[in-house]
Design a protein around this motif. Structure first.
Motif, short mmCIF file in Angstrom:
data_model
loop_
_atom_site.label_atom_id
_atom_site.label_comp_id
_atom_site.label_asym_id
_atom_site.label_seq_id
_atom_site.Cartn_x
_atom_site.Cartn_y
_atom_site.Cartn_z
N ILE A 19 -22.55 32.82 8.78
CA ILE A 19 -22.11 33.52 10.10
C ILE A 19 -21.98 32.46 11.23
CG2 ILE A 19 -23.39 35.07 11.87
CD1 ILE A 19 -24.70 34.97 8.43
N ILE A 20 -20.82 32.75 11.75
CA ILE A 20 -20.11 31.74 12.64
C ILE A 20 -19.55 32.48 13.88
CG2 ILE A 20 -18.59 29.77 13.10
CD1 ILE A 20 -18.45 29.58 10.18
N ILE A 21 -19.88 31.77 15.02
CA ILE A 21 -19.07 32.25 16.48
C ILE A 21 -18.10 31.06 16.57
CG2 ILE A 21 -19.25 32.70 18.92
CD1 ILE A 21 -22.17 33.62 18.24
N TRP A 22 -16.80 31.41 16.60
CA TRP A 22 -15.73 30.48 16.88
C TRP A 22 -15.17 30.49 18.20
CZ3 TRP A 22 -14.29 27.75 12.30
CH2 TRP A 22 -14.82 28.27 11.23
N LEU A 23 -15.00 29.36 18.86
CA LEU A 23 -14.36 29.00 20.37
C LEU A 23 -13.05 28.82 19.88
CD1 LEU A 23 -17.17 27.66 22.32
CD2 LEU A 23 -16.88 30.13 21.57
N PRO A 24 -11.81 29.42 20.51
CA PRO A 24 -10.46 28.98 20.62
C PRO A 24 -10.39 27.79 21.63
CG PRO A 24 -10.50 30.88 21.62
CD PRO A 24 -12.08 30.79 21.27
N VAL A 25 -10.11 26.62 21.15
CA VAL A 25 -10.05 25.59 21.91
C VAL A 25 -8.95 24.78 21.93
CG1 VAL A 25 -11.13 23.15 22.25
CG2 VAL A 25 -12.45 25.18 21.61
N SER A 26 -8.27 24.24 23.26
CA SER A 26 -7.12 23.16 23.04
C SER A 26 -7.46 21.90 23.35
CB SER A 26 -6.07 23.80 24.30
OG SER A 26 -6.78 23.62 25.52
N LYS A 27 -6.88 20.88 22.73
CA LYS A 27 -6.92 19.66 23.04
C LYS A 27 -5.76 19.14 23.94
CE LYS A 27 -6.47 15.15 20.71
NZ LYS A 27 -6.13 14.25 19.50
N VAL A 28 -6.26 18.52 25.31
CA VAL A 28 -5.26 18.58 26.13
C VAL A 28 -5.33 16.87 26.32
CG1 VAL A 28 -5.05 18.72 28.74
CG2 VAL A 28 -6.01 20.62 27.57
N VAL A 29 -4.02 16.30 26.31
CA VAL A 29 -3.80 14.92 26.30
C VAL A 29 -2.59 14.72 27.58
CG1 VAL A 29 -2.57 13.10 25.24
CG2 VAL A 29 -3.96 14.76 23.75
N ASN A 30 -3.30 14.12 28.52
CA ASN A 30 -2.53 13.69 29.68
C ASN A 30 -2.07 15.03 30.19
OD1 ASN A 30 -2.91 10.85 29.62
ND2 ASN A 30 -1.28 10.75 28.14
N GLY A 31 -2.87 15.98 30.51
CA GLY A 31 -2.56 17.39 31.03
C GLY A 31 -1.77 18.28 30.28
N ASP A 32 -1.32 17.97 29.04
CA ASP A 32 -0.43 18.96 28.17
C ASP A 32 -1.09 19.23 27.02
OD1 ASP A 32 1.70 18.83 29.91
OD2 ASP A 32 2.38 16.66 28.96
N ALA B 44 -1.81 19.76 23.24
CA ALA B 44 -1.29 18.70 22.12
C ALA B 44 -1.65 19.48 20.98
CB ALA B 44 -2.13 17.57 22.19
N HIS B 45 -2.81 20.46 20.86
CA HIS B 45 -3.18 21.01 19.65
C HIS B 45 -4.30 22.07 20.00
CE1 HIS B 45 -2.64 20.74 15.20
NE2 HIS B 45 -3.98 21.47 15.25
N LEU B 46 -4.07 23.04 19.08
CA LEU B 46 -5.18 24.05 19.23
C LEU B 46 -6.01 24.23 18.19
CD1 LEU B 46 -2.73 27.09 20.35
CD2 LEU B 46 -4.04 25.35 21.82
N TYR B 47 -7.21 24.46 18.24
CA TYR B 47 -8.47 24.31 17.19
C TYR B 47 -9.23 25.55 17.29
CZ TYR B 47 -7.40 19.36 16.81
OH TYR B 47 -6.91 18.19 16.90
N TRP B 48 -9.93 25.74 16.35
CA TRP B 48 -11.06 26.67 16.28
C TRP B 48 -12.45 25.94 16.21
CZ3 TRP B 48 -11.05 31.67 17.19
CH2 TRP B 48 -9.78 32.41 17.20
N TYR B 49 -13.48 26.08 16.97
CA TYR B 49 -14.47 25.40 17.22
C TYR B 49 -15.70 26.34 16.67
CZ TYR B 49 -18.41 22.62 19.71
OH TYR B 49 -19.60 21.93 19.88
N PRO B 50 -16.25 25.85 15.52
CA PRO B 50 -17.49 26.76 15.01
C PRO B 50 -18.84 26.28 15.68
CG PRO B 50 -16.92 24.87 13.70
CD PRO B 50 -15.99 24.81 14.48
N ALA B 51 -19.00 26.83 17.23
CA ALA B 51 -19.85 26.63 17.94
C ALA B 51 -21.25 26.97 17.73
CB ALA B 51 -19.71 26.96 19.47
#
Length: 313
Positions: free
Chosen positions: A92-105, A107-114
């Motif tokens: 059973i997981i609660i996932w947070l949608p998270v972006s990786k930001v590199v130098n203000g832009d 760079a990638h979108l992830y799912w974080y099983p928080a």
């Protein structure tokens, strides 16, 4: 972070090597309203403790994903562990949608099983030790072919309140009930249709992110892979310093989808106040009864690959 020591797979050590294959993973998913600020605070207290001047992680919007997944069979794909056996796992997981930001832009979108809790100790040990999943043991209810219940729930050995007199006991953290059990389900024959419906929903929640990126994030839930990002750390013997701390990435590579459908039933989520797992403080999920959004079901086979370090670089 380099380490001169090779990991010791000694006799009786239950840690196996990835990747591992998951067969017939039956996942029920529910999108839940949350608080962007509180989710960001959680990300800042975990992922962003390893951030630097050029790289950081930001939550996308004010919705998280709650999943109940019954996995019929899991086994390592790496000898000799692949010859040692297999197990069933429910998580059973609660996932947070998270972006990786590199130098203000972005760079990638992830799912974080928080938040993640599982039903067996082997899954817990391997998940925490190898990947860095913050796993905990639980009891649960969810529909399966052998169990036709319409109820979802999770209970954990924990403290419902913090006090010197509190004794560890089993407490229910949340439950989900169907309001109209007899309604039909919307079968989908197009994966793009599912991702577009979810992305349309999130488009109102996420500001300043290109719609194509949002769609890509949710296509990743089911095809071809779901990019997971994790916060992996181990404490020293005093519990004050981290002997290891990093942000790692592990893809779930979808091998086959057996079934996918949107659920048209109305579901009600009920969240309890539990001191050990304060979901309202962690993610801003409201206590008490509330609706969920875009409930879905997917049955799939996938490979969970090993975790590679993202930060520190």
């Amino acid at each position: 972070m380099t380490n001169p020591y090779k990991y010791c797979h000694f006799l009786s050590n239950p840690v196996a090597k990835p990747p591992c294959r998951m067969i017939n993973a039956a996942m029920y998913g529910f999108f839940v309203s949350a608080c962007e600020q509180k989710m960001q605070q959680y990300v800042d207290a975990t992922l962003n403790t390893v951030a630097n001047d050029s790289v950081s992680f930001n939550v996308l919007g004010s919705v998280c994903l709650l999943t109940f997944t019954d996995i019929e069979k899991i086994s390592s794909l790496t000898p000799p562990f692949s010859e040692q056996g297999w197990m069933q796992e429910t998580d059973i997981i609660i996932w947070l949608p998270v972006s990786k930001v590199v130098n203000g832009d972005i760079a990638h979108l992830y799912w974080y099983p928080a938040f993640i809790s599982v039903n067996n100790i082997y899954a817990l040990i391997n998940g925490r030790e190898v990947w860095g999943y913050n796993k905990y043991l639980c009891d649960y209810d969810m529909p399966t072919p052998a169990n036709k219940t319409s109820r979802f729930s999770i209970s954990l050995p924990c403290f419902d309140v913090f006090s010197a007199n509190s004794k560890l006991a089993m407490h229910e953290l949340l439950s989900i009930e169907q309001d109209n059990i007899n309604t039909s389900e919307n079968l989908l024959d197009n994966l793009a249709l599912f991702s577009k419906r979810v992305a349309d929903f999130f488009d109102d929640e996420v500001k300043g992110v290109d719609f194509s990126l949002i769609k890509q994030l949710f296509e990743g839930v089911i095809h071809p892979q779901m990019d997971q990002i994790l916060f992996k750390q181990f404490p020293d013997g005093e519990g004050t310093s981290a002997v290891y701390r990093s942000v790692v990435h592990s893809p779930s590579v979808i091998k086959k989808i057996h079934q996918l459908k949107l659920l048209t039933n109305n579901f009600t989520l009920d969240v309890k106040s539990v001191a050990s797992f304060p979901l309202h403080d962690m993610f801003g999920i409201q206590l008490g009864s509330q609706a969920v959004h875009l409930p879905f079901y997917i049955n799939m086979d996938f490979d969970q690959l090993g975790a590679s370090q993202v930060l520190p670089a």
